[in-house]
Design a protein around this motif. Structure first.
Motif, PDB file in Angstrom:
ATOM      1  N   SER A 121       0.814  -1.347   0.381  1.00 60.84           N
ATOM      2  CA  SER A 121       0.263   0.058   0.135  1.00 60.84           C
ATOM      3  C   SER A 121       1.007   1.282  -0.117  1.00 60.84           C
ATOM      4  N   SER A 122       1.892   1.573   1.470  1.00 62.42           N
ATOM      5  CA  SER A 122       2.866   2.443   0.613  1.00 62.42           C
ATOM      6  C   SER A 122       4.033   2.219   1.478  1.00 62.42           C
ATOM      7  N   LEU A 123       4.773   2.848   1.604  1.00 59.50           N
ATOM      8  CA  LEU A 123       6.157   2.537   2.634  1.00 59.50           C
ATOM      9  C   LEU A 123       6.339   3.800   3.809  1.00 59.50           C
ATOM     10  N   VAL A 125       6.839  -1.455   5.616  1.00 56.33           N
ATOM     11  CA  VAL A 125       6.166  -1.386   4.353  1.00 56.33           C
ATOM     12  C   VAL A 125       3.985  -1.056   5.352  1.00 56.33           C
ATOM     13  N   ARG A 126       3.560  -0.823   4.498  1.00 59.01           N
ATOM     14  CA  ARG A 126       2.067  -0.943   4.980  1.00 59.01           C
ATOM     15  C   ARG A 126       1.740  -1.751   3.775  1.00 59.01           C
ATOM     16  N   ILE A 127       0.936  -3.070   3.920  1.00 55.73           N
ATOM     17  CA  ILE A 127       0.585  -3.425   3.370  1.00 55.73           C
ATOM     18  C   ILE A 127      -0.959  -4.135   3.318  1.00 55.73           C
ATOM     19  N   THR A 173      -7.098  -7.162   5.107  1.00 55.85           N
ATOM     20  CA  THR A 173      -6.656  -6.824   6.343  1.00 55.85           C
ATOM     21  C   THR A 173      -5.456  -6.483   5.774  1.00 55.85           C
ATOM     22  N   GLU A 174      -5.810  -4.985   6.303  1.00 59.28           N
ATOM     23  CA  GLU A 174      -4.511  -3.851   6.315  1.00 59.28           C
ATOM     24  C   GLU A 174      -3.215  -4.325   7.919  1.00 59.28           C
ATOM     25  N   ALA A 175      -1.853  -4.281   7.248  1.00 58.86           N
ATOM     26  CA  ALA A 175      -1.154  -4.402   8.482  1.00 58.86           C
ATOM     27  C   ALA A 175      -0.103  -3.182   8.247  1.00 58.86           C
ATOM     28  N   GLU A 176       0.815  -3.001   8.941  1.00 56.65           N
ATOM     29  CA  GLU A 176       2.176  -2.385   9.258  1.00 56.65           C
ATOM     30  C   GLU A 176       3.145  -3.171   9.677  1.00 56.65           C
ATOM     31  N   ILE A 177       4.528  -3.601   8.634  1.00 55.22           N
ATOM     32  CA  ILE A 177       5.604  -4.494   8.770  1.00 55.22           C
ATOM     33  C   ILE A 177       7.074  -3.549   9.316  1.00 55.22           C
TER      34      ILE A 177
END
Length: 471
Positions: free
Chosen positions: A163-165, A175-177, A183-187
């Motif tokens: 989705s974005s950095l 990264v945002r995925i 489902t969305e997450a920040e990794i």
């Protein structure tokens, strides 16, 4: 998933797989993600062509070669219109990458290596591919990747879209995925590697980055440019979009769908000498149909209105010439003229011109002039040598063909350590890139260099995982 990874690789294709493999082999904890439901990316569409100088294969065959000669050939063919330091890195390290494939079971097609195939020839036989095209490369890399997954060094997450950095104004930290189920997450990770490929399946991004040329593509449908978009949002430099050269030439299955191109026609004279003539939207010939240089023919088509042309012939040629479509048997092609939007048939030349939207007088002049050359009344104005028979036996036939692309011309710029650069040519901390996300033009210029897409992508991915990334 753990809170922070040593390496996050976004894109499980030609560059992303080796980046993950070699990082994992160095002991890194790697997260490899891809929007598709399978790994391989463009390898599922690629012909698998690779060029390397000084390989074990060449030495076994007694072929003398050197990376410097390869570099000189690339500069000569491209007119020097490529990124010299990146090209040098790719070429100097190509043999190691190719030998790694061979050492792990890659088998070359028996007719290879060759000096040229489909593009401008090079000075020695260094051009090779496997019997299954790009899948031959994937078949070698996938078991090695699975070994790292089994060891726990690499975690693979498919159907996972970037989705974005995550950028804290000084460095990229993650990264945002978004998964396919929403489902969305920040990794978070210490090294972020973008290997998401190009944008030739994204019509809106194509219009932004390559506005001077219409999009007609045959490519991975996941080539949406997510990595380019995400990097650009944090200030990354994006260029090269109009350094474009079309391929010669494809058939649109749906004139309203730019992604519907197929490339089944045999239009290279070294594979099939032409019996037909090529005319533009006005009905005028614009190129020597049997010109030995594909680069010459591609540039000629690039300069035609809407990058369109018509392949014009008659029933006598359809019946007697070598089959022009290697995907469809000759006896089946006649049905296309009754149903396909890119195939046309008429009892007269004038009627054919009307159906194709061409100038009737100019098309007739083009055919009459060509016929006089066949009958040796005068020399062909384009110096064509293949003149097997006139176009004079109804019905008259035409196939609409277009210049198309399999790769994106533009993309991110990187330094020699493959770090993504910002608008002031400064590296963005912790952000790396490899593969088609650079843009084809960075390593080929405004032409096509044999084998300078797949193997450089693999090489840059290998170098990142093997030597460049730190944790």
């Amino acid at each position: 998933m753990q809170e922070e990874w040593d390496v996050i690789v976004v894109g499980a294709g030609t560059a992303g797989i080796p980046a993950a493999i070699f990082s994992g082999q160095r002991g890194a904890k790697v997260l490899l993600i891809d929007a598709d439901e399978r790994i391989g990316g463009t390898l599922h569409w690629s012909t698998g062509q690779m060029t390397a100088a000084g390989t074990k294969l060449q030495k076994k065959l007694g072929i003398e070669d050197h990376p410097d000669w390869h570099f000189e050939d690339c500069m000569r063919i491209s007119g020097g219109d490529l990124h010299p330091s990146l090209a040098k890195i790719a070429i100097d390290n190509a043999a190691v990458s190719f030998d790694w494939l061979m050492d792990n079971g890659f088998e070359v097609s028996p007719e290879t290596p060759v000096a040229g195939h489909g593009h401008e020839p090079q000075r020695v036989r260094r051009y090779a591919w496997g019997p299954n095209g790009g899948l031959s490369v994937l078949e070698v890399m996938e078991p090695i990747l699975n070994t790292e997954i089994g060891k726990g060094t690499v975690t693979l997450s498919l159907e996972t879209k970037l989705s974005s950095l995550i950028y804290d104004s000084e460095e990229v930290i993650g990264v945002r995925i978004k998964a396919r189920d929403g489902t969305e997450a920040e990794i978070y990770g210490k090294n972020i590697v973008l290997t998401t490929g190009g944008y030739a399946a994204n019509e809106d991004l194509w219009k932004q980055m390559t506005p001077n040329y219409p999009l007609r593509s045959w490519c991975n449908p996941y080539s949406k440019g997510e990595g380019i978009i995400a990097a650009k949002k944090i200030g990354a430099k994006v260029d090269g979009g109009n350094e474009f050269l079309c391929s010669f030439a494809g058939i649109m299955q749906d004139p309203n769908d730019p992604l519907s191109v197929r490339s089944g026609l045999i239009l290279n004279p070294h594979m099939r000498q032409p019996w037909e003539i090529f005319v533009n939207n006005n009905g005028e010939r614009f190129v020597r149909e049997d010109h030995p240089s594909v680069d010459h023919r591609e540039h000629a088509l690039l300069n035609q209105s809407n990058m369109e042309m018509y392949i014009v012939f008659d029933e006598g040629i359809r019946q007697n010439s070598p089959n022009i479509n290697h995907e469809i048997q000759r006896e089946h092609t006649i049905h296309l003229y009754e149903s396909h939007p890119s195939y046309f048939k008429a009892d007269t030349i004038e009627e054919l011109a009307r159906k194709c939207g061409m100038d009737e007088i100019k098309l007739k002049q083009s055919i009459d002039g060509y016929n006089l050359s066949v009958e040796k009344v005068h020399a062909d104005p384009f110096k064509r040598e293949s003149l097997p028979r006139p176009i004079n036996k109804p019905p008259y036939l035409a196939i609409r063909a277009v210049g198309f692309t399999v790769l994106s011309p533009g993309g991110l710029d990187v330094d020699d350590d493959l770090r993504v650069l910002d608008q002031k040519n400064r590296p963005i901390a912790n952000l790396y890139a490899a593969g088609e996300i650079y843009g084809k033009s960075r390593l080929s210029g405004k032409t096509y260099l044999s084998g300078m897409s797949l193997l450089p992508a693999l090489t840059f991915g290998r170098l990142l995982g093997q030597k460049i990334l730190n944790w």
